[in-house]
Design a protein around this motif. Structure first.
Motif, PDB file in Angstrom:
ATOM      1  N   GLY A   1     -13.130   6.674  -3.321  1.00  0.00           N
ATOM      2  CA  GLY A   1     -11.791   6.035  -4.770  1.00  0.00           C
ATOM      3  C   GLY A   1     -10.617   6.056  -2.835  1.00  0.00           C
ATOM      4  N   LEU A   2     -10.588   5.284  -1.954  1.00  0.00           N
ATOM      5  CA  LEU A   2      -9.737   4.749  -1.284  1.00  0.00           C
ATOM      6  C   LEU A   2     -10.078   3.147  -1.421  1.00  0.00           C
ATOM      7  N   PHE A   3      -8.827   2.905  -1.347  1.00  0.00           N
ATOM      8  CA  PHE A   3      -8.771   0.987  -1.327  1.00  0.00           C
ATOM      9  C   PHE A   3      -7.989   1.196  -0.267  1.00  0.00           C
ATOM     10  N   PHE A   4      -9.160  -0.595   0.149  1.00  0.00           N
ATOM     11  CA  PHE A   4      -8.595  -1.310   1.599  1.00  0.00           C
ATOM     12  C   PHE A   4      -8.326  -2.575   0.966  1.00  0.00           C
ATOM     13  N   SER A   5      -7.629  -2.652   2.095  1.00  0.00           N
ATOM     14  CA  SER A   5      -7.059  -5.372   2.180  1.00  0.00           C
ATOM     15  C   SER A   5      -7.097  -5.277   3.999  1.00  0.00           C
ATOM     16  N   PHE A   6      -7.653  -5.363   4.127  1.00  0.00           N
ATOM     17  CA  PHE A   6      -8.530  -5.944   4.577  1.00  0.00           C
ATOM     18  C   PHE A   6      -7.869  -7.692   5.251  1.00  0.00           C
ATOM     19  N   VAL A   7      -5.931  -7.440   6.692  1.00  0.00           N
ATOM     20  CA  VAL A   7      -5.626  -8.605   6.805  1.00  0.00           C
ATOM     21  C   VAL A   7      -5.044  -8.401   7.974  1.00  0.00           C
ATOM     22  N   ASN A   8      -5.136  -9.913   8.486  1.00  0.00           N
ATOM     23  CA  ASN A   8      -5.195 -10.134  10.213  1.00  0.00           C
ATOM     24  C   ASN A   8      -3.342  -9.469  10.791  1.00  0.00           C
ATOM     25  N   THR A   9      -3.626  -8.519  11.030  1.00  0.00           N
ATOM     26  CA  THR A   9      -2.447  -7.630  11.114  1.00  0.00           C
ATOM     27  C   THR A   9      -1.669  -8.171  12.670  1.00  0.00           C
ATOM     28  N   SER A  10      -2.170  -9.215  13.450  1.00  0.00           N
ATOM     29  CA  SER A  10      -1.203  -9.856  14.157  1.00  0.00           C
ATOM     30  C   SER A  10       0.668 -11.048  13.723  1.00  0.00           C
ATOM     31  N   ASN A  11      -0.114 -11.307  11.917  1.00  0.00           N
ATOM     32  CA  ASN A  11       1.009 -11.766  11.302  1.00  0.00           C
ATOM     33  C   ASN A  11       1.015 -10.714  10.125  1.00  0.00           C
ATOM     34  N   ILE A  12       2.693 -10.419  10.876  1.00  0.00           N
ATOM     35  CA  ILE A  12       3.539  -9.186  10.619  1.00  0.00           C
ATOM     36  C   ILE A  12       3.868  -9.393   8.638  1.00  0.00           C
ATOM     37  N   SER A  13       3.638 -11.263   8.782  1.00  0.00           N
ATOM     38  CA  SER A  13       4.389 -11.517   6.722  1.00  0.00           C
ATOM     39  C   SER A  13       3.197 -11.268   5.840  1.00  0.00           C
ATOM     40  N   GLU A  14       1.773 -11.164   6.510  1.00  0.00           N
ATOM     41  CA  GLU A  14       0.529 -10.495   5.956  1.00  0.00           C
ATOM     42  C   GLU A  14       0.331  -9.485   5.598  1.00  0.00           C
ATOM     43  N   VAL A  15       1.343  -8.241   6.610  1.00  0.00           N
ATOM     44  CA  VAL A  15       1.073  -6.527   6.322  1.00  0.00           C
ATOM     45  C   VAL A  15       2.165  -6.398   5.502  1.00  0.00           C
ATOM     46  N   ILE A  16       3.055  -7.239   5.135  1.00  0.00           N
ATOM     47  CA  ILE A  16       4.707  -6.687   4.102  1.00  0.00           C
ATOM     48  C   ILE A  16       3.621  -7.215   3.089  1.00  0.00           C
ATOM     49  N   LYS A  17       2.250  -8.170   2.702  1.00  0.00           N
ATOM     50  CA  LYS A  17       3.056  -8.797   1.756  1.00  0.00           C
ATOM     51  C   LYS A  17       1.535  -7.888   0.928  1.00  0.00           C
ATOM     52  N   HIS A  18       1.511  -7.173   1.735  1.00  0.00           N
ATOM     53  CA  HIS A  18       0.017  -5.915   1.247  1.00  0.00           C
ATOM     54  C   HIS A  18       0.394  -4.602   1.128  1.00  0.00           C
ATOM     55  N   ILE A  19       2.114  -4.300   1.296  1.00  0.00           N
ATOM     56  CA  ILE A  19       2.499  -3.265   0.579  1.00  0.00           C
ATOM     57  C   ILE A  19       2.715  -2.767  -0.744  1.00  0.00           C
ATOM     58  N   ARG A  20       1.817  -1.914  -1.057  1.00  0.00           N
ATOM     59  CA  ARG A  20       1.886  -1.341  -2.652  1.00  0.00           C
ATOM     60  C   ARG A  20       2.453   0.016  -2.157  1.00  0.00           C
ATOM     61  N   LYS A  21       2.883   0.518  -4.253  1.00  0.00           N
ATOM     62  CA  LYS A  21       3.776   2.179  -3.499  1.00  0.00           C
ATOM     63  C   LYS A  21       1.906   2.506  -3.609  1.00  0.00           C
ATOM     64  N   GLU A  22       0.244   2.627  -3.641  1.00  0.00           N
ATOM     65  CA  GLU A  22      -0.440   2.878  -3.545  1.00  0.00           C
ATOM     66  C   GLU A  22      -0.072   3.881  -2.182  1.00  0.00           C
ATOM     67  N   THR A  23      -0.190   2.070  -0.924  1.00  0.00           N
ATOM     68  CA  THR A  23      -0.488   2.639   0.581  1.00  0.00           C
ATOM     69  C   THR A  23       0.180   3.551   0.891  1.00  0.00           C
ATOM     70  N   LYS A  24      -0.738   3.814   1.673  1.00  0.00           N
ATOM     71  CA  LYS A  24      -0.431   5.201   2.868  1.00  0.00           C
ATOM     72  C   LYS A  24      -0.185   5.447   3.823  1.00  0.00           C
ATOM     73  N   ALA A  25      -1.029   3.893   4.550  1.00  0.00           N
ATOM     74  CA  ALA A  25      -1.404   4.123   6.080  1.00  0.00           C
ATOM     75  C   ALA A  25      -2.305   2.378   6.170  1.00  0.00           C
ATOM     76  N   ILE A  26      -1.518   2.170   7.726  1.00  0.00           N
ATOM     77  CA  ILE A  26      -1.744   0.800   8.190  1.00  0.00           C
ATOM     78  C   ILE A  26      -2.520   1.265   9.521  1.00  0.00           C
ATOM     79  N   TYR A  27      -4.034   0.828   9.619  1.00  0.00           N
ATOM     80  CA  TYR A  27      -4.810   1.085  10.328  1.00  0.00           C
ATOM     81  C   TYR A  27      -4.933   0.454  11.318  1.00  0.00           C
TER      82      TYR A  27
END
Length: 387
Positions: free
Chosen positions: A113-139
């Motif tokens: 039941g967990l959801f993941f967004s796989f992004v290039n975390t070297s790209n800060i704007s990509e990380v920000i773009k994928h944050i939503r209200k259900e987001t609990k962590a950045i790994y």
């Protein structure tokens, strides 16, 4: 205390009277109580064992955390970590990720039941773009496995704190000797202790290091409940390995820098991915947030035939699936570490039939270069026999 000294002396146990300079192996599953409602501090080895306690203390000191938990493997640590989250929670993850973590997240955590967004975390704007209200962590992994991308930990930490998210950093490649993510704002640091912390390819282990007592309490409950704790003997092996962490990391890095520069000049090598090369796009970030570059190199050769030729011809370098030991190992990610990643997804990241990964050991650098040189020769010759 300097890190080098801490590696050697940080796990000394002076609570016994024998004068032993090494921590004893308490090969016990259970411990007797002095009386009703009384305890020696140890009740059952799933909860805590004196030998394991010592390796946890030294890892916590090295990573500058308030607590460290030792698991039976890196994947056991990651699996327990996922128990912090509940159905519907969302986690942002580095898209260039160790294959075992990818497998866990896709086939176990998503099922739960967990959801993941796989992004290039070297790209800060990509990380920000994928944050939503259900987001609990950045790994994040940094450097990543196997493409050696580097994420700015402090910058991601700022984003995490602004959004009340946990920041989890896999620090396996650089170890606390070269990098301390908690100092840069991480909440949890993950290690496959099997790799550099052990350093001898002789035991499996994993660690979680936490910034706060609150996280320690939550993970200790998960730990004792799920039970994937590190055994006393393997804890002792880890203590022994950590004693030489500093000298190993320095020598392995020295060899890696020399080998990466040699590979850059070889006509059959098309790309070299090593964060210690000034040409690496994240070189300056690496210099800013770490004290060293580590000893992991990935490189692409001119064809699949060349890649397979190297794997079949190396004599000194071992074709094996792991990293971080004193022996130099070469791995074929598409068939080994990342075999469970779908082909289209894998190749989009650059993990194809021409990519090889080196974990550089402590051997004489001339011997490593000669071995790769003969493996890359057009004709099949004896080791060190290129004319």
């Amino acid at each position: 205390m300097d890190l080098t000294t801490l590696c050697v002396h940080g796990a000394e146990d002076n609570t016994h009277c024998t004068g032993s300079v090494t921590v004893p192996i308490y090969q016990a599953a259970t411990f007797a109580h002095p009386g009703v409602g009384e305890s020696t501090g140890y009740d059952y080895s799933r909860l805590q064992n004196p030998t394991r306690e010592q390796v946890e203390k030294i890892i916590a000191k090295l990573e500058k955390g308030v607590d460290a938990l030792a698991f039976s493997s890196g994947m056991a640590a990651t699996t327990a970590l996922m128990e912090l989250f509940k159905i519907g929670d969302h986690i942002i993850v580095s898209d260039d990720l160790y294959g075992g973590s990818h497998r866990l997240f896709h086939y176990i955590s998503m099922k739960n039941g967990l959801f993941f967004s796989f992004v290039n975390t070297s790209n800060i704007s990509e990380v920000i773009k994928h944050i939503r209200k259900e987001t609990k962590a950045i790994y994040i992994e940094t450097p990543t496995n196997p493409m050696m991308q580097v994420t700015d930990i402090a910058a991601i930490s700022k984003i995490a704190k602004e959004n009340n998210l946990l920041l989890i950093v896999d620090n396996t490649f650089l170890t606390p000797y070269f990098q301390n993510p908690i100092d840069l704002g991480a909440d949890i640091v993950l290690h496959s202790g099997t790799k550099y912390l052990s350093g001898h390819n002789d035991t499996l282990s994993g660690f979680l290091v936490v910034r706060t007592e609150e996280l320690s309490e939550k993970l200790r409950f998960i730990y004792k409940t799920t039970g994937a704790c590190l055994s006393p003997f393997d804890s002792w092996l880890m203590i022994r390995g950590i004693k030489t962490l500093a000298v190993r990391m320095e020598k392995q890095q020295e060899n890696a820098i020399a080998l990466a520069n040699w590979l850059c000049k070889h006509p059959k090598v098309q790309d070299v991915y090593y964060v210690g090369l000034p040409t690496h796009p994240d070189y300056e970030i690496s210099r800013r947030q770490a004290r060293g570059f580590g000893a992991m190199i990935s490189f692409k050769v001119d064809s699949e035939q060349t890649a397979r030729q190297i794997l079949s011809r190396v004599k000194l370098i071992l074709y094996a699936e792991s990293l971080g030991g004193v022996e130099t190992l070469i791995t074929y990610p598409m068939l080994q570490t990342h075999a469970d990643v779908p082909q289209e997804e894998r190749e989009a990241k650059g993990i194809d039939e021409r990519l090889l990964r080196l974990s550089v050991g402590i051997e004489k650098i001339d011997d490593l270069i000669l071995d790769l040189e003969q493996a890359l020769c057009q004709d099949k010759l004896e080791i060190y026999g290129c004319d």
